[in-house]
Write an enzyme that holds these catalytic residues in place. Sequence first.
Site, PDB file in Angstrom:
ATOM      1  N   TRP A   1     -17.377  11.692 -29.357  1.00 45.64           N
ATOM      2  CA  TRP A   1     -18.423  10.730 -28.966  1.00 45.64           C
ATOM      3  C   TRP A   1     -18.255   9.375 -29.646  1.00 45.64           C
ATOM      4  O   TRP A   1     -17.956   9.325 -30.842  1.00 45.64           O
ATOM      5  CB  TRP A   1     -19.776  11.307 -29.379  1.00 45.64           C
ATOM      6  CG  TRP A   1     -20.895  10.310 -29.471  1.00 45.64           C
ATOM      7  CD1 TRP A   1     -21.110   9.412 -30.491  1.00 45.64           C
ATOM      8  CD2 TRP A   1     -21.946  10.091 -28.526  1.00 45.64           C
ATOM      9  NE1 TRP A   1     -22.233   8.655 -30.226  1.00 45.64           N
ATOM     10  CE2 TRP A   1     -22.768   9.046 -29.036  1.00 45.64           C
ATOM     11  CE3 TRP A   1     -22.274  10.672 -27.299  1.00 45.64           C
ATOM     12  CZ2 TRP A   1     -23.899   8.583 -28.364  1.00 45.64           C
ATOM     13  CZ3 TRP A   1     -23.400  10.212 -26.640  1.00 45.64           C
ATOM     14  CH2 TRP A   1     -24.207   9.179 -27.161  1.00 45.64           C
TER      15      TRP A   1
ATOM     16  N   ASP B   1     -22.103   2.353 -30.361  1.00 50.29           N
ATOM     17  CA  ASP B   1     -21.947   0.909 -30.579  1.00 50.29           C
ATOM     18  C   ASP B   1     -20.597   0.457 -31.155  1.00 50.29           C
ATOM     19  O   ASP B   1     -20.070   1.091 -32.069  1.00 50.29           O
ATOM     20  CB  ASP B   1     -22.974   0.399 -31.597  1.00 50.29           C
ATOM     21  CG  ASP B   1     -24.370   0.898 -31.356  1.00 50.29           C
ATOM     22  OD1 ASP B   1     -24.604   1.555 -30.343  1.00 50.29           O
ATOM     23  OD2 ASP B   1     -25.227   0.630 -32.209  1.00 50.29           O
TER      24      ASP B   1
ATOM     25  N   GLN C   1     -19.330   3.487 -33.736  1.00 48.46           N
ATOM     26  CA  GLN C   1     -20.180   4.619 -34.081  1.00 48.46           C
ATOM     27  C   GLN C   1     -19.517   5.861 -33.501  1.00 48.46           C
ATOM     28  O   GLN C   1     -19.202   5.903 -32.295  1.00 48.46           O
ATOM     29  CB  GLN C   1     -21.582   4.419 -33.497  1.00 48.46           C
ATOM     30  CG  GLN C   1     -22.366   3.318 -34.182  1.00 48.46           C
ATOM     31  CD  GLN C   1     -22.857   3.767 -35.549  1.00 48.46           C
ATOM     32  OE1 GLN C   1     -23.855   4.432 -35.658  1.00 48.46           O
ATOM     33  NE2 GLN C   1     -22.147   3.394 -36.605  1.00 48.46           N
TER      34      GLN C   1
ATOM     35  N   TRP D   1     -23.983  12.625 -29.738  1.00 44.59           N
ATOM     36  CA  TRP D   1     -24.297  11.897 -30.957  1.00 44.59           C
ATOM     37  C   TRP D   1     -24.524  12.909 -32.095  1.00 44.59           C
ATOM     38  O   TRP D   1     -25.116  13.967 -31.888  1.00 44.59           O
ATOM     39  CB  TRP D   1     -25.556  11.052 -30.726  1.00 44.59           C
ATOM     40  CG  TRP D   1     -25.825  10.060 -31.811  1.00 44.59           C
ATOM     41  CD1 TRP D   1     -25.318   8.795 -31.912  1.00 44.59           C
ATOM     42  CD2 TRP D   1     -26.678  10.246 -32.942  1.00 44.59           C
ATOM     43  NE1 TRP D   1     -25.785   8.193 -33.037  1.00 44.59           N
ATOM     44  CE2 TRP D   1     -26.623   9.052 -33.698  1.00 44.59           C
ATOM     45  CE3 TRP D   1     -27.462  11.301 -33.414  1.00 44.59           C
ATOM     46  CZ2 TRP D   1     -27.335   8.877 -34.877  1.00 44.59           C
ATOM     47  CZ3 TRP D   1     -28.173  11.134 -34.596  1.00 44.59           C
ATOM     48  CH2 TRP D   1     -28.110   9.928 -35.308  1.00 44.59           C
TER      49      TRP D   1
HETATM   50  C1  FRU Z   1     -27.924   1.360 -31.168  1.00 45.65           C
HETATM   51  C2  FRU Z   1     -28.170   2.225 -32.377  1.00 45.65           C
HETATM   52  C3  FRU Z   1     -28.213   1.375 -33.628  1.00 45.65           C
HETATM   53  C4  FRU Z   1     -27.852   2.353 -34.695  1.00 45.65           C
HETATM   54  C5  FRU Z   1     -26.838   3.213 -34.005  1.00 45.65           C
HETATM   55  C6  FRU Z   1     -26.826   4.642 -34.453  1.00 45.65           C
HETATM   56  O1  FRU Z   1     -27.268   1.964 -30.140  1.00 45.65           O
HETATM   57  O2  FRU Z   1     -29.363   2.954 -32.213  1.00 45.65           O
HETATM   58  O3  FRU Z   1     -29.444   0.729 -33.817  1.00 45.65           O
HETATM   59  O4  FRU Z   1     -27.337   1.720 -35.822  1.00 45.65           O
HETATM   60  O5  FRU Z   1     -27.111   3.145 -32.627  1.00 45.65           O
HETATM   61  O6  FRU Z   1     -25.732   5.329 -33.935  1.00 45.65           O
END
Ligand code: FRU
Length: 502
Positions: free
Chosen positions: A36, A39, A55, A63
Amino acid sequence: MISEKLQRARDFEARYGAYIPDGERPAFHVTGTVGWINDPNGFSCYQGEYHLFYQYHPYSNNWGPMHWGHVKTRDFIRWERLPAAMAPDTDADRDGCFSGSAIELADGRQMLVYTGVYETRRADGQVESFQQQCVAFGDGVNYEKYPGNPVLDGSDLPAGGSVLDFRDPKVWQDPDGTFYMVAGNRTPDGSGAIRLFESPDGTHWSYACTLDSSRNEYGRMWECPDFFPLDGQQVMLVSPQEMTAAGLEFHAGFGSIALMGRYDPAARRFARQRIQSIDYGTDFYAPQTLQSYDGRRIMIAWMQNWATTNCQPQGTRWFGQMTLPRELSLREGRLIQNPVRELENYRGHKVSYQDLLVTGETNLSGVSGRLMDLTVTVRPVDDRPSYQAFKIHLAKDGQRETLIRYKVANSTLRLDRTHSGFPYDIVNVRDFPVRPRDGAVKIRVVMDRYSLEVFVNDGEQAASMVIYTPLSAQSVSFEVVEGAAYIDVEHYSLNFGQEDAE
Ligand code: FRU
């Protein structure tokens, strides 16, 4: 020192990343090594190259505890994979390394600035998740987290600032050496506020001011801010949660908006003058920019929507992709986006047609595929309304297609992925207004296997859409509904080496 958690992630991606054949991913849009991604993080210049972190949860297509994945590039098109950069492995970030940014320091190190998350259980059993800003230093591959983390926590916020929603630092440095950071925060009324912090050295930070806030008008919490000068103005990008739809400008839920205005750095005052959606498609969130070595402001975003992340095709080992990096400018008060010019270096065979009179649906010899850079201009016959709608059918076979439709009566463009390989229905259709010039509309489509990004009238609007249509669906056709129109077509296949020849 590489922690056990980071080593585990690196071993996992070294072992399983190779199980995803290149042909089963986008060819030039960034995906995670395995698993996965969300951002883009740390999109920045470092030692002559461009780095991008993301991320990352390598262990599944969902996630999970956030790591930072890592790639780099020289041209924004061809990316080199690097080992995962960070894992949630210290007290300050034990439950997640959330979004942030990166900067090259004068001493040659790269500094990562990110949100550390830690959870605690309250007396009533509820779990609370605290967010604070952290830094790490490295050489472009390996990073050491700063032992003094966090460098900013709830106690640095102005009164009422939420300690639970305080995230996504974007850092830059002024020529005098001062570091600045913008971060998203929530105020007591539940709405988002963009806070500015400053630091003489990158580790000692203090609150400077609140630059802007949503006042519960443009969504609620504002995530992932960016703040930069562009063509004589100042632009703030934010990604609001819980937006309310406003006509065709904003859609409900997760959006990304550009606030354009004037910034007085001495008074630390940002006066916003205009607001617009950044992307009018279904899949665009959390954009971040850098200034390239040759001075261009380039933006990349997560090409996905949080609301539809559960709708995944069966059997893949990757989920989530970035947009194509886009060059930004301002024209007539609007944010203009175009694909990075480096894409043109990957154009292969060119096929073009001029002043083609079309009635009904037609295929054009040489125009097909799933890796393409296609520009179509449609205009009426004899300078008067001569047709009702124009459609481009893409990724088409007997059962499936992805549709772009221009409707003359209300000058709207529609992207429709109703028949584009999804296992069940999600938001599949998006309409947005465009501005014909002398009756003509110019539509550029960049397609990379599992997505299309549409740029209208030289970047006046952009719209991104993910699709999962099997790659065997390669047909493209053009259709004029109820009447006749002239079209110009310029089609390039895109080539990325042997394995990508299609
Ligand atoms: C945005 C978000 C950010 C956070 C991240 C966590 O997509 O919610 O605000 O840092 O994803 O993965």
